[in-house]
Design an enzyme around this catalytic site. Sequence first.
Site, PDB file in Angstrom:
ATOM      1  N   ASP A 142       0.955  -0.948  -0.438  1.00  0.00           N
ATOM      2  CA  ASP A 142       0.120  -0.347  -0.660  1.00  0.00           C
ATOM      3  C   ASP A 142       1.097   1.337   0.264  1.00  0.00           C
ATOM      4  O   ASP A 142       0.886   2.210  -0.762  1.00  0.00           O
ATOM      5  CB  ASP A 142      -0.941   0.157   0.726  1.00  0.00           C
ATOM      6  CG  ASP A 142      -2.484  -0.887   1.129  1.00  0.00           C
ATOM      7  OD1 ASP A 142      -2.705  -0.607   0.277  1.00  0.00           O
ATOM      8  OD2 ASP A 142      -2.651  -1.604   1.469  1.00  0.00           O
ATOM      9  N   VAL A 143       1.871   0.728   0.909  1.00  0.00           N
ATOM     10  CA  VAL A 143       2.480   2.640   0.819  1.00  0.00           C
ATOM     11  C   VAL A 143       3.758   2.200  -0.261  1.00  0.00           C
ATOM     12  O   VAL A 143       3.468   3.543  -1.042  1.00  0.00           O
ATOM     13  CB  VAL A 143       4.130   2.452   1.740  1.00  0.00           C
ATOM     14  CG1 VAL A 143       4.937   2.894   2.056  1.00  0.00           C
ATOM     15  CG2 VAL A 143       2.796   2.440   3.484  1.00  0.00           C
TER      16      VAL A 143
END
Length: 375
Positions: free
Chosen positions: A167-168
Amino acid sequence: MSGPLRGVLVADFSRILAGPYATMLLADLGADVVKVEAPGGDDTRGWLPPVRDDVATYYLAVNRNKRSLVLDLTDPGDLTLAHRLADRADVLIQNFRPGALRRFGLDHGTVTARNARLVYASISGFGDAGGADLPGYDLMVQAAAGLMSLTGDADGPPYKAGVAVFDVIAGLHAAVGILAALRHREETGRGQHVTVDLLSSALSGLVNHTSAYVAGAAAPHRMGNAHPSIVPYEPLPTADGELVVIAGNDGQFRTLCGVLGVPELAGDARFRGNADRVAHRDELRSLLVAALSRRGSADWFAELRAAGVPCSPINSVAEGVALAQGLGLEPVVTAGGVPGIRNPIGLSGAPPRYDLPPPELDEHGVELRAWLAAE
Protein backbone atom coordinates in the site's frame (compact mmCIF):
# COMPACT_ATOMS: atom_id res chain seq x y z
CA MET A 1 -0.83 27.45 1.34
CA SER A 2 2.91 27.29 0.77
CA GLY A 3 5.25 24.84 -0.90
CA PRO A 4 6.19 23.76 -4.43
CA LEU A 5 2.67 22.43 -5.12
CA ARG A 6 0.92 25.61 -3.98
CA GLY A 7 -2.13 26.21 -6.18
CA VAL A 8 -2.63 22.54 -7.08
CA LEU A 9 -6.13 21.41 -6.08
CA VAL A 10 -6.46 17.69 -5.38
CA ALA A 11 -9.90 16.06 -5.25
CA ASP A 12 -9.15 13.06 -3.07
CA PHE A 13 -11.80 10.36 -3.48
CA SER A 14 -9.47 7.70 -2.08
CA ARG A 15 -9.60 6.00 1.28
CA ILE A 16 -7.76 3.62 3.59
CA LEU A 17 -3.98 3.77 2.90
CA ALA A 18 -2.41 3.87 -0.57
CA GLY A 19 -4.40 6.87 -1.87
CA PRO A 20 -4.44 8.85 1.39
CA TYR A 21 -0.71 8.31 1.81
CA ALA A 22 -0.09 9.68 -1.68
CA THR A 23 -2.31 12.71 -1.13
CA MET A 24 -0.77 13.46 2.27
CA LEU A 25 2.66 13.60 0.63
CA LEU A 26 1.25 16.03 -1.94
CA ALA A 27 -0.47 18.07 0.77
CA ASP A 28 2.76 18.30 2.76
CA LEU A 29 4.32 19.81 -0.35
CA GLY A 30 1.66 22.49 -0.61
CA ALA A 31 -1.23 20.98 -2.56
CA ASP A 32 -4.76 21.84 -1.43
CA VAL A 33 -6.25 18.39 -0.79
CA VAL A 34 -10.02 18.05 -0.38
CA LYS A 35 -10.70 14.68 1.21
CA VAL A 36 -14.09 13.51 -0.01
CA GLU A 37 -15.66 11.01 2.38
CA ALA A 38 -18.85 8.99 2.38
CA PRO A 39 -21.23 9.75 5.26
CA GLY A 40 -19.64 6.98 7.30
CA GLY A 41 -16.16 8.38 6.80
CA ASP A 42 -12.89 6.79 5.74
CA ASP A 43 -12.73 3.16 6.87
CA THR A 44 -9.55 3.84 8.86
CA ARG A 45 -11.46 6.16 11.19
CA GLY A 46 -12.85 2.94 12.67
CA TRP A 47 -9.62 0.93 12.70
CA LEU A 48 -8.89 1.15 16.40
CA PRO A 49 -7.24 0.81 18.88
CA PRO A 50 -4.77 2.44 19.24
CA VAL A 51 -6.25 5.92 19.49
CA ARG A 52 -5.33 9.49 20.33
CA ASP A 53 -8.21 11.49 21.80
CA ASP A 54 -10.59 8.75 20.60
CA VAL A 55 -9.33 9.04 16.98
CA ALA A 56 -7.69 6.03 15.35
CA THR A 57 -3.95 6.56 15.00
CA TYR A 58 -4.15 4.64 11.70
CA TYR A 59 -6.30 7.45 10.27
CA LEU A 60 -4.07 10.11 11.81
CA ALA A 61 -1.00 8.60 10.12
CA VAL A 62 -1.97 9.53 6.55
CA ASN A 63 -4.45 12.42 6.60
CA ARG A 64 -2.82 15.62 7.82
CA ASN A 65 -2.95 18.85 5.79
CA LYS A 66 -6.32 17.95 4.23
CA ARG A 67 -9.84 19.36 4.37
CA SER A 68 -12.73 16.93 4.84
CA LEU A 69 -15.97 17.11 2.86
CA VAL A 70 -18.73 14.52 3.21
CA LEU A 71 -20.56 13.77 -0.04
CA ASP A 72 -23.14 11.04 -0.53
CA LEU A 73 -22.75 10.19 -4.20
CA THR A 74 -26.22 8.63 -4.25
CA ASP A 75 -27.70 12.05 -3.38
CA PRO A 76 -28.25 14.18 -6.51
CA GLY A 77 -27.24 17.42 -4.80
CA ASP A 78 -24.05 15.95 -3.38
CA LEU A 79 -23.23 14.34 -6.71
CA THR A 80 -23.51 17.73 -8.40
CA LEU A 81 -21.00 19.11 -5.91
CA ALA A 82 -18.69 16.15 -6.58
CA HIS A 83 -18.83 16.94 -10.31
CA ARG A 84 -18.04 20.57 -9.63
CA LEU A 85 -15.08 19.61 -7.50
CA ALA A 86 -13.78 17.34 -10.27
CA ASP A 87 -14.28 20.13 -12.82
CA ARG A 88 -12.20 22.57 -10.75
CA ALA A 89 -9.49 20.15 -9.65
CA ASP A 90 -6.00 19.79 -11.04
CA VAL A 91 -5.77 16.23 -9.75
CA LEU A 92 -8.41 13.63 -8.93
CA ILE A 93 -7.33 10.45 -7.18
CA GLN A 94 -9.56 7.47 -6.42
CA ASN A 95 -9.16 3.84 -5.39
CA PHE A 96 -12.64 2.46 -5.96
CA ARG A 97 -12.87 -0.85 -7.75
CA PRO A 98 -12.28 -0.36 -11.48
CA GLY A 99 -15.43 0.93 -13.15
CA ALA A 100 -17.28 1.64 -9.90
CA LEU A 101 -17.39 5.42 -10.43
CA ARG A 102 -18.82 5.20 -13.94
CA ARG A 103 -22.40 5.16 -12.70
CA PHE A 104 -21.77 8.46 -10.94
CA GLY A 105 -20.14 10.11 -13.94
CA LEU A 106 -16.86 10.34 -12.04
CA ASP A 107 -14.86 7.93 -14.18
CA HIS A 108 -11.82 9.12 -16.12
CA GLY A 109 -13.52 9.42 -19.50
CA THR A 110 -16.51 11.38 -18.28
CA VAL A 111 -14.63 13.74 -16.00
CA THR A 112 -11.83 14.55 -18.42
CA ALA A 113 -14.32 15.23 -21.21
CA ARG A 114 -15.27 18.27 -19.13
CA ASN A 115 -11.84 19.00 -17.62
CA ALA A 116 -9.13 18.13 -20.11
CA ARG A 117 -6.38 19.51 -17.85
CA LEU A 118 -7.22 17.09 -15.08
CA VAL A 119 -4.63 14.56 -13.93
CA TYR A 120 -6.80 11.57 -13.02
CA ALA A 121 -5.12 8.93 -10.85
CA SER A 122 -6.61 5.47 -10.28
CA ILE A 123 -5.24 3.01 -7.72
CA SER A 124 -6.48 -0.57 -7.82
CA GLY A 125 -5.42 -3.86 -6.33
CA PHE A 126 -4.92 -5.92 -9.48
CA GLY A 127 -5.54 -3.62 -12.44
CA ASP A 128 -8.65 -2.97 -14.51
CA ALA A 129 -8.56 -6.08 -16.72
CA GLY A 130 -8.62 -9.66 -15.43
CA GLY A 131 -8.20 -8.62 -11.82
CA ALA A 132 -10.78 -5.84 -11.76
CA ASP A 133 -13.10 -7.80 -9.47
CA LEU A 134 -10.46 -8.45 -6.81
CA PRO A 135 -10.42 -6.17 -3.74
CA GLY A 136 -7.12 -4.40 -3.21
CA TYR A 137 -6.07 -5.28 0.32
CA ASP A 138 -2.36 -5.25 1.03
CA LEU A 139 -2.31 -8.69 2.67
CA MET A 140 -3.86 -10.21 -0.44
CA VAL A 141 -1.12 -8.64 -2.53
CA GLN A 142 1.65 -9.75 -0.17
CA ALA A 143 0.33 -13.28 -0.64
CA ALA A 144 -0.33 -13.03 -4.39
CA ALA A 145 2.92 -11.29 -5.37
CA GLY A 146 5.19 -13.73 -3.55
CA LEU A 147 6.40 -11.63 -0.62
CA MET A 148 4.97 -14.06 1.92
CA SER A 149 6.82 -16.91 0.22
CA LEU A 150 10.03 -15.02 1.00
CA THR A 151 9.23 -14.03 4.58
CA GLY A 152 9.85 -16.36 7.52
CA ASP A 153 12.16 -19.21 8.43
CA ALA A 154 13.29 -21.52 5.65
CA ASP A 155 11.44 -24.48 7.16
CA GLY A 156 8.57 -22.46 8.64
CA PRO A 157 5.28 -21.02 7.40
CA PRO A 158 5.04 -17.89 5.24
CA TYR A 159 4.60 -14.57 7.03
CA LYS A 160 3.37 -11.14 6.04
CA ALA A 161 5.48 -8.04 6.55
CA GLY A 162 4.75 -6.09 9.71
CA VAL A 163 3.33 -3.13 7.78
CA ALA A 164 1.14 -2.77 4.67
CA VAL A 165 4.27 -2.32 2.61
CA PHE A 166 2.70 -2.53 -0.86
CA ASP A 167 0.00 0.00 0.00
CA VAL A 168 2.79 2.40 0.91
CA ILE A 169 4.81 1.62 -2.22
CA ALA A 170 1.72 2.02 -4.41
CA GLY A 171 1.03 5.36 -2.74
CA LEU A 172 4.56 6.48 -3.53
CA HIS A 173 4.20 5.33 -7.13
CA ALA A 174 0.92 7.22 -7.41
CA ALA A 175 2.50 10.40 -6.09
CA VAL A 176 5.41 10.08 -8.54
CA GLY A 177 3.01 9.46 -11.42
CA ILE A 178 0.89 12.47 -10.49
CA LEU A 179 3.92 14.74 -10.33
CA ALA A 180 5.14 13.47 -13.71
CA ALA A 181 1.70 14.07 -15.23
CA LEU A 182 1.57 17.60 -13.81
CA ARG A 183 4.97 18.31 -15.35
CA HIS A 184 3.76 16.94 -18.69
CA ARG A 185 0.67 19.16 -18.44
CA GLU A 186 2.90 22.22 -18.15
CA GLU A 187 4.19 21.45 -21.65
CA THR A 188 1.02 20.17 -23.32
CA GLY A 189 -1.85 21.77 -21.43
CA ARG A 190 -3.52 18.39 -21.04
CA GLY A 191 -3.84 15.97 -18.19
CA GLN A 192 -3.64 12.21 -18.43
CA HIS A 193 -4.71 9.03 -16.67
CA VAL A 194 -2.24 7.79 -14.06
CA THR A 195 -2.84 4.14 -13.19
CA VAL A 196 -1.21 2.24 -10.34
CA ASP A 197 -2.07 -1.22 -9.09
CA LEU A 198 -0.77 -2.86 -5.94
CA LEU A 199 0.32 -6.07 -7.65
CA SER A 200 2.53 -4.22 -10.14
CA SER A 201 3.93 -2.07 -7.34
CA ALA A 202 4.63 -5.24 -5.38
CA LEU A 203 6.45 -6.95 -8.23
CA SER A 204 8.53 -3.80 -8.76
CA GLY A 205 9.15 -3.55 -5.01
CA LEU A 206 10.44 -7.12 -4.82
CA VAL A 207 13.40 -5.86 -6.91
CA ASN A 208 16.20 -8.44 -6.68
CA HIS A 209 13.80 -11.34 -6.09
CA THR A 210 11.64 -10.71 -9.16
CA SER A 211 14.82 -9.98 -11.12
CA ALA A 212 16.24 -13.33 -9.97
CA TYR A 213 13.21 -15.01 -11.49
CA VAL A 214 12.67 -13.07 -14.72
CA ALA A 215 16.35 -12.47 -15.57
CA GLY A 216 18.11 -15.35 -13.83
CA ALA A 217 15.56 -18.17 -13.93
CA ALA A 218 16.11 -18.60 -10.19
CA ALA A 219 13.41 -19.52 -7.69
CA PRO A 220 13.58 -17.22 -4.62
CA HIS A 221 12.57 -18.83 -1.35
CA ARG A 222 12.37 -18.18 2.38
CA MET A 223 15.74 -17.83 4.07
CA GLY A 224 14.79 -16.43 7.46
CA ASN A 225 16.82 -13.27 7.95
CA ALA A 226 19.61 -14.28 5.58
CA HIS A 227 20.26 -12.71 2.17
CA PRO A 228 20.41 -14.82 -1.00
CA SER A 229 23.34 -12.90 -2.49
CA ILE A 230 25.31 -11.28 0.39
CA VAL A 231 27.00 -12.97 3.35
CA PRO A 232 27.00 -11.88 6.13
CA TYR A 233 23.77 -9.88 5.91
CA GLU A 234 21.62 -10.92 8.86
CA PRO A 235 21.18 -10.76 12.64
CA LEU A 236 23.87 -12.71 14.46
CA PRO A 237 23.81 -13.66 18.15
CA THR A 238 26.24 -12.01 20.57
CA ALA A 239 26.78 -12.66 24.25
CA ASP A 240 23.52 -10.94 25.20
CA GLY A 241 21.32 -10.62 22.09
CA GLU A 242 21.32 -10.25 18.33
CA LEU A 243 23.06 -7.66 16.19
CA VAL A 244 22.49 -7.11 12.48
CA VAL A 245 25.88 -7.44 10.76
CA ILE A 246 26.51 -6.69 7.09
CA ALA A 247 29.55 -7.00 4.86
CA GLY A 248 28.43 -5.62 1.53
CA ASN A 249 31.86 -5.89 -0.06
CA ASP A 250 35.22 -7.54 0.51
CA GLY A 251 36.69 -4.47 2.22
CA GLN A 252 33.92 -4.41 4.79
CA PHE A 253 34.41 -8.13 5.38
CA ARG A 254 38.13 -7.67 6.05
CA THR A 255 37.37 -4.87 8.49
CA LEU A 256 34.71 -6.96 10.21
CA CYS A 257 37.12 -9.84 10.67
CA GLY A 258 39.75 -7.49 12.08
CA VAL A 259 37.38 -5.97 14.65
CA LEU A 260 36.15 -9.41 15.70
CA GLY A 261 39.73 -10.60 16.20
CA VAL A 262 39.63 -13.23 13.46
CA PRO A 263 41.58 -11.56 10.61
CA GLU A 264 42.55 -14.95 9.21
CA LEU A 265 39.00 -15.48 7.97
CA ALA A 266 39.42 -12.71 5.39
CA GLY A 267 42.27 -14.66 3.80
CA ASP A 268 40.56 -18.03 3.94
CA ALA A 269 39.87 -19.26 0.40
CA ARG A 270 36.34 -20.22 1.44
CA PHE A 271 35.49 -16.62 2.34
CA ARG A 272 37.80 -14.44 0.22
CA GLY A 273 35.11 -13.11 -2.15
CA ASN A 274 31.40 -12.59 -1.70
CA ALA A 275 30.51 -15.51 -3.98
CA ASP A 276 32.80 -17.70 -1.85
CA ARG A 277 31.07 -16.53 1.30
CA VAL A 278 27.65 -17.25 -0.18
CA ALA A 279 28.79 -20.75 -1.13
CA HIS A 280 30.10 -21.39 2.40
CA ARG A 281 27.57 -19.34 4.37
CA ASP A 282 26.92 -21.93 7.09
CA GLU A 283 30.61 -22.44 7.86
CA LEU A 284 31.25 -18.70 7.97
CA ARG A 285 28.20 -18.00 10.11
CA SER A 286 29.30 -20.42 12.82
CA LEU A 287 32.77 -18.85 12.94
CA LEU A 288 31.39 -15.31 13.16
CA VAL A 289 28.92 -16.32 15.89
CA ALA A 290 31.77 -17.85 17.90
CA ALA A 291 33.70 -14.57 17.68
CA LEU A 292 30.68 -12.41 18.51
CA SER A 293 29.79 -14.55 21.55
CA ARG A 294 32.71 -13.07 23.47
CA ARG A 295 30.98 -9.72 24.04
CA GLY A 296 27.56 -8.08 24.12
CA SER A 297 25.67 -6.35 21.32
CA ALA A 298 26.22 -2.81 22.61
CA ASP A 299 30.00 -3.25 22.74
CA TRP A 300 30.18 -4.77 19.28
CA PHE A 301 27.88 -2.12 17.85
CA ALA A 302 30.12 0.66 19.14
CA GLU A 303 33.30 -0.94 17.77
CA LEU A 304 31.90 -1.99 14.43
CA ARG A 305 30.24 1.37 13.88
CA ALA A 306 33.50 3.16 14.66
CA ALA A 307 35.28 0.95 12.13
CA GLY A 308 32.69 1.63 9.43
CA VAL A 309 31.14 -1.84 9.36
CA PRO A 310 27.36 -1.73 8.70
CA CYS A 311 25.54 -3.00 11.77
CA SER A 312 22.52 -2.24 13.92
CA PRO A 313 20.76 -3.37 17.05
CA ILE A 314 17.25 -4.74 16.50
CA ASN A 315 15.15 -1.91 17.87
CA SER A 316 11.52 -1.55 18.81
CA VAL A 317 9.53 1.15 16.99
CA ALA A 318 10.03 3.40 20.01
CA GLU A 319 13.77 2.82 19.88
CA GLY A 320 13.77 3.46 16.12
CA VAL A 321 12.10 6.85 16.63
CA ALA A 322 14.54 7.62 19.44
CA LEU A 323 17.48 6.70 17.22
CA ALA A 324 16.28 9.06 14.48
CA GLN A 325 15.93 11.80 17.09
CA GLY A 326 19.42 11.11 18.39
CA LEU A 327 20.83 11.30 14.87
CA GLY A 328 19.27 14.72 14.35
CA LEU A 329 16.70 13.55 11.77
CA GLU A 330 13.80 15.19 13.66
CA PRO A 331 11.33 12.39 12.84
CA VAL A 332 8.33 13.75 14.74
CA VAL A 333 6.37 16.80 13.62
CA THR A 334 3.21 18.35 14.98
CA ALA A 335 0.31 19.46 12.79
CA GLY A 336 -2.35 21.35 14.72
CA GLY A 337 -1.32 19.69 17.94
CA VAL A 338 -1.33 16.15 16.51
CA PRO A 339 2.09 14.49 16.37
CA GLY A 340 3.09 12.42 13.37
CA ILE A 341 6.11 11.27 11.40
CA ARG A 342 7.50 13.96 9.15
CA ASN A 343 7.49 13.84 5.39
CA PRO A 344 10.78 12.10 4.54
CA ILE A 345 11.50 14.44 1.62
CA GLY A 346 13.82 17.32 2.42
CA LEU A 347 13.66 20.40 0.19
CA SER A 348 16.08 23.25 0.86
CA GLY A 349 13.99 25.98 -0.76
CA ALA A 350 10.41 24.92 -0.09
CA PRO A 351 10.26 22.35 2.69
CA PRO A 352 7.14 20.34 3.56
CA ARG A 353 4.51 22.10 5.66
CA TYR A 354 2.52 20.82 8.61
CA ASP A 355 -0.35 23.29 8.89
CA LEU A 356 -3.50 21.24 9.37
CA PRO A 357 -4.20 18.28 11.64
CA PRO A 358 -6.04 15.28 10.18
CA PRO A 359 -9.58 16.62 9.78
CA GLU A 360 -12.65 15.57 11.65
CA LEU A 361 -15.35 14.09 9.47
CA ASP A 362 -16.85 16.87 7.31
CA GLU A 363 -14.90 19.45 9.32
CA HIS A 364 -14.69 21.76 6.31
CA GLY A 365 -18.03 20.82 4.78
CA VAL A 366 -19.73 24.18 5.21
CA GLU A 367 -17.01 26.25 3.55
CA LEU A 368 -16.39 23.73 0.78
CA ARG A 369 -20.07 23.32 -0.04
CA ALA A 370 -20.45 27.09 -0.24
CA TRP A 371 -17.44 27.35 -2.53
CA LEU A 372 -18.64 24.55 -4.81
CA ALA A 373 -22.18 25.91 -4.93
CA ALA A 374 -20.94 29.31 -6.09
CA GLU A 375 -20.74 29.82 -9.85
